[in-house]
Design a protein around this motif. Structure first.
Motif, PDB file in Angstrom:
ATOM      1  N   ILE A 399      -6.364  19.324 -19.791  1.00 48.70           N
ATOM      2  CA  ILE A 399      -5.287  19.225 -20.779  1.00 48.70           C
ATOM      3  C   ILE A 399      -4.510  20.528 -20.807  1.00 48.70           C
ATOM      4  O   ILE A 399      -5.085  21.616 -20.951  1.00 48.70           O
ATOM      5  N   ALA A 400      -3.180  20.418 -20.685  1.00 54.78           N
ATOM      6  CA  ALA A 400      -2.305  21.591 -20.713  1.00 54.78           C
ATOM      7  C   ALA A 400      -1.529  21.637 -22.024  1.00 54.78           C
ATOM      8  O   ALA A 400      -1.067  20.604 -22.518  1.00 54.78           O
ATOM      9  N   ASP A 401      -1.368  22.833 -22.569  1.00 48.35           N
ATOM     10  CA  ASP A 401      -0.636  22.991 -23.833  1.00 48.35           C
ATOM     11  C   ASP A 401       0.867  22.801 -23.652  1.00 48.35           C
ATOM     12  O   ASP A 401       1.549  22.297 -24.546  1.00 48.35           O
ATOM     13  N   ASP A 402       1.388  23.214 -22.483  1.00 47.79           N
ATOM     14  CA  ASP A 402       2.817  23.108 -22.214  1.00 47.79           C
ATOM     15  C   ASP A 402       3.031  23.228 -20.706  1.00 47.79           C
ATOM     16  O   ASP A 402       2.061  23.283 -19.932  1.00 47.79           O
ATOM     17  N   PHE A 403       4.295  23.288 -20.288  1.00 45.58           N
ATOM     18  CA  PHE A 403       4.614  23.345 -18.865  1.00 45.58           C
ATOM     19  C   PHE A 403       4.017  24.581 -18.195  1.00 45.58           C
ATOM     20  O   PHE A 403       3.433  24.497 -17.115  1.00 45.58           O
ATOM     21  N   GLU A 404       4.152  25.746 -18.826  1.00 46.96           N
ATOM     22  CA  GLU A 404       3.631  26.981 -18.234  1.00 46.96           C
ATOM     23  C   GLU A 404       2.119  26.907 -18.084  1.00 46.96           C
ATOM     24  O   GLU A 404       1.559  27.343 -17.066  1.00 46.96           O
ATOM     25  N   HIS A 405       1.446  26.344 -19.078  1.00 45.82           N
ATOM     26  CA  HIS A 405      -0.009  26.200 -18.995  1.00 45.82           C
ATOM     27  C   HIS A 405      -0.388  25.218 -17.892  1.00 45.82           C
ATOM     28  O   HIS A 405      -1.372  25.422 -17.170  1.00 45.82           O
ATOM     29  N   ALA A 406       0.387  24.161 -17.729  1.00 51.27           N
ATOM     30  CA  ALA A 406       0.135  23.194 -16.656  1.00 51.27           C
ATOM     31  C   ALA A 406       0.237  23.864 -15.290  1.00 51.27           C
ATOM     32  O   ALA A 406      -0.586  23.616 -14.393  1.00 51.27           O
ATOM     33  N   CYS A 407       1.241  24.721 -15.117  1.00 49.33           N
ATOM     34  CA  CYS A 407       1.394  25.455 -13.854  1.00 49.33           C
ATOM     35  C   CYS A 407       0.196  26.371 -13.620  1.00 49.33           C
ATOM     36  O   CYS A 407      -0.292  26.508 -12.493  1.00 49.33           O
ATOM     37  N   GLU A 408      -0.282  26.975 -14.691  1.00 45.37           N
ATOM     38  CA  GLU A 408      -1.443  27.864 -14.593  1.00 45.37           C
ATOM     39  C   GLU A 408      -2.688  27.080 -14.176  1.00 45.37           C
ATOM     40  O   GLU A 408      -3.454  27.511 -13.295  1.00 45.37           O
ATOM     41  N   LEU A 409      -2.908  25.938 -14.805  1.00 49.86           N
ATOM     42  CA  LEU A 409      -4.075  25.113 -14.458  1.00 49.86           C
ATOM     43  C   LEU A 409      -3.976  24.570 -13.035  1.00 49.86           C
ATOM     44  O   LEU A 409      -4.987  24.446 -12.339  1.00 49.86           O
ATOM     45  N   ALA A 410      -2.778  24.237 -12.607  1.00 45.12           N
ATOM     46  CA  ALA A 410      -2.598  23.722 -11.244  1.00 45.12           C
ATOM     47  C   ALA A 410      -3.068  24.729 -10.211  1.00 45.12           C
ATOM     48  O   ALA A 410      -3.525  24.353  -9.113  1.00 45.12           O
ATOM     49  N   GLU A 411      -3.010  26.030 -10.545  1.00 44.49           N
ATOM     50  CA  GLU A 411      -3.352  27.106  -9.618  1.00 44.49           C
ATOM     51  C   GLU A 411      -4.791  27.592  -9.748  1.00 44.49           C
ATOM     52  O   GLU A 411      -5.165  28.583  -9.127  1.00 44.49           O
ATOM     53  N   CYS A 412      -5.615  26.905 -10.509  1.00 44.19           N
ATOM     54  CA  CYS A 412      -6.895  27.500 -10.906  1.00 44.19           C
ATOM     55  C   CYS A 412      -8.021  27.332  -9.896  1.00 44.19           C
ATOM     56  O   CYS A 412      -9.161  27.679 -10.183  1.00 44.19           O
ATOM     57  N   THR A 413      -7.747  26.812  -8.689  1.00 43.51           N
ATOM     58  CA  THR A 413      -8.795  26.673  -7.677  1.00 43.51           C
ATOM     59  C   THR A 413      -8.447  27.509  -6.447  1.00 43.51           C
ATOM     60  O   THR A 413      -7.339  28.017  -6.311  1.00 43.51           O
TER      61      THR A 413
END
Length: 485
Positions: A399-413
């Motif tokens: 779950i992402a809080d917003d667009f910037e957080h979604a981009c951060e999670l997308a890069e987490c591996t």
């Protein structure tokens, strides 16, 4: 009921110098029907001596009849290969489905894509031209493209024929020769390809096919001093080993090493399109896809409603034999099934929420290897379900809080093969596409592109590019000739 006879007529011996040849030993590896667990065939193993014979055959062909054929004629031969694959599409798809377990509709799609690779690169064979370089009045300088040499193709088990043709077609278009080592789990359609190539006019020795395990057959192939380039698709650990071995004789490599790809869904996305895309991204080939969208990164505002729809759709997925074209087929092997179950169990123990599935299935009347379509909700980014490539029908939700957080999670591996995003905001889509570490980015559609679009990874997903014009670069060398006049 599908006719299962085609696999009984496949010559299982190694294909070397234009013919299936005996191995001279009794060693064999079974290939199974994943839906039933029954042995389909015992495939003879090519040892180091046979691998050496195959490489020498390819090396001789490189300077022999293959070198005498004009680029235009090479293109005509490749086009005939494409036509031959299409003429045997039903048979090849049945064998592919039976050997790998994938649903028939997917197997048929793979066979058409295999034909398309040869068709596409047939059109490129006579267009690999060099450049002139302006050095001034006293010189003539130009480049020409020459085949890189004998190429080794180490094929994964999840897309047997299509991955074989993905590397083989551009190699042949560039004038190189090849030795193919199919995965021991799914070798049947690659063995069928040998006869198809010969009948289409590919000279003897240009393509050789040897089967066996990685240790017995793959390792001596990669280590052979006459191999100029290795195209490998598989795990990171095995890829590292292949690179080390190839480096010993300074062979170049193309590495596709898997992924843990995110599908990002923002609040403003077309929710139905995103739902269909998410399902396709993870459940195609039972999730046994290097570029599978195995992580759903969803913005909080639409998460609850989207997840409920996703759960409802997952409950409707039918399980069965690939040849009966179910919603979800079996896992390729018992070993892979156990790996999936172990990672899911470890993730739940680490705090992941189990929303659907999460267990081994035993469909009535079948004795094979099935895993329930599974949804996990990640509690944190460092858990196994987020970080490890499960290679099964398991979707991890973040779950992402917003667009910037979604981009951060997308890069987490540590992987960087594919990333997808669903949004109505073109600016956000472009910002995501530019910033994310991935070899390809899909916008408002998953598995977008095709034979024409370059494919490969960043970070631990590897390097080099398959498909499109970029793939040809691996299979030719550039020679510069300069003369004083």
């Amino acid at each position: 009921m599908k006719d299962l006879a085609p696999h009984r007529h496949i010559d299982l011996k190694p294909f070397i110098d234009g013919a299936h040849v005996p191995t001279g030993n009794d060693a064999a590896v079974p290939t199974y029907d994943p839906a039933t667990g029954e042995v389909l065939a015992q495939v003879p193993v090519a040892d180091a001596a046979l691998v050496d014979r195959a490489v020498k055959s390819a090396k001789a062909a490189l300077k022999g009849a293959w070198a005498e054929i004009t680029p235009a004629e090479r293109g005509r031969i490749l086009f005939r290969v494409a036509q031959a694959i299409r003429s045997r599409a039903e048979e090849l798809a049945t064998v592919e489905s039976l050997d790998s377990g994938k649903p028939m509709r997917e197997a048929k799609g793979d066979i058409e894509t295999s034909a398309r690779y040869f068709e596409y690169y047939a059109g490129m064979a006579d267009k690999l031209q060099g450049d002139t370089i302006p050095l001034g009045k006293g010189f003539v300088s130009f480049t020409q493209h020459e085949p890189v040499g004998v190429t080794a193709h180490i094929i994964p088990w999840n897309f047997p024929l299509v991955t074989t043709t993905r590397g083989l077609a551009p190699a042949l278009a560039a004038g190189a020769t090849a030795v193919v080592k199919p995965a021991e789990q799914t070798p049947l359609t690659a063995l069928m390809l040998g006869t198809i190539l010969k009948d289409a006019g590919v000279p003897d020795g240009v393509v050789n096919i040897v089967c066996g395990t990685g240790a017995t057959t793959g390792a001596p192939l990669v280590a052979h001093p006459d191999i100029a380039h290795v195209t490998f698709t598989g795990s990171v650990a095995t890829g590292i080993s292949v690179m080390r071995s190839a480096a010993e004789h300074v062979a170049s490599v193309t590495m596709e090493l898997g992924g843990k790809s995110p599908v990002v869904v923002l609040d403003d996305a077309d929710q139905e399109a995103a739902l269909e895309g998410t399902l396709k991204a993870i459940f195609t080939n039972a999730g046994q896809v290097c570029s599978a969208g195995s992580r759903l990164v969803i913005e909080r505002g639409c998460a609850d409603a989207f997840i409920e729809k996703l759960r409802a759709r997952v409950r409707q997925i039918g399980i069965g034999r690939g040849i009966d074209d179910p919603g979800l087929g079996p896992i390729v092997s018992l070993q892979q099934l156990q790996k999936i179950d172990q990672i899911v169990t470890a993730s739940i123990e680490a705090g992941a929420g189990l929303l659907e599935g999460g267990k081994i299935l035993n469909p009535e009347g079948l004795g094979g290897w099935f895993y329930a379509p599974t949804l996990l909700k990640a509690a944190k980014a460092d858990m196994p379900a987020v970080q490890e490539e499960i290679f099964g029908p398991v979707l991890t939700i973040q779950i992402a809080d917003d667009f910037e957080h979604a981009c951060e999670l997308a890069e987490c591996t540590r992987f960087g093969l594919v990333a997808g995003i669903y949004t109505a905001d073109f600016s956000k889509a472009m910002r995501f596409g530019r910033s994310v570490s991935a070899g390809q980015v899909y916008i408002n559609q998953y598995f977008a592109g095709g034979v024409e679009t370059p494919f490969g990874g960043t970070k631990n997903s590897g390097f080099g590019r398959e498909k499109g014009l970029e793939a040809l670069r691996a299979y030719y060398a550039v020679k510069t000739i300069t003369a004083k006049i």
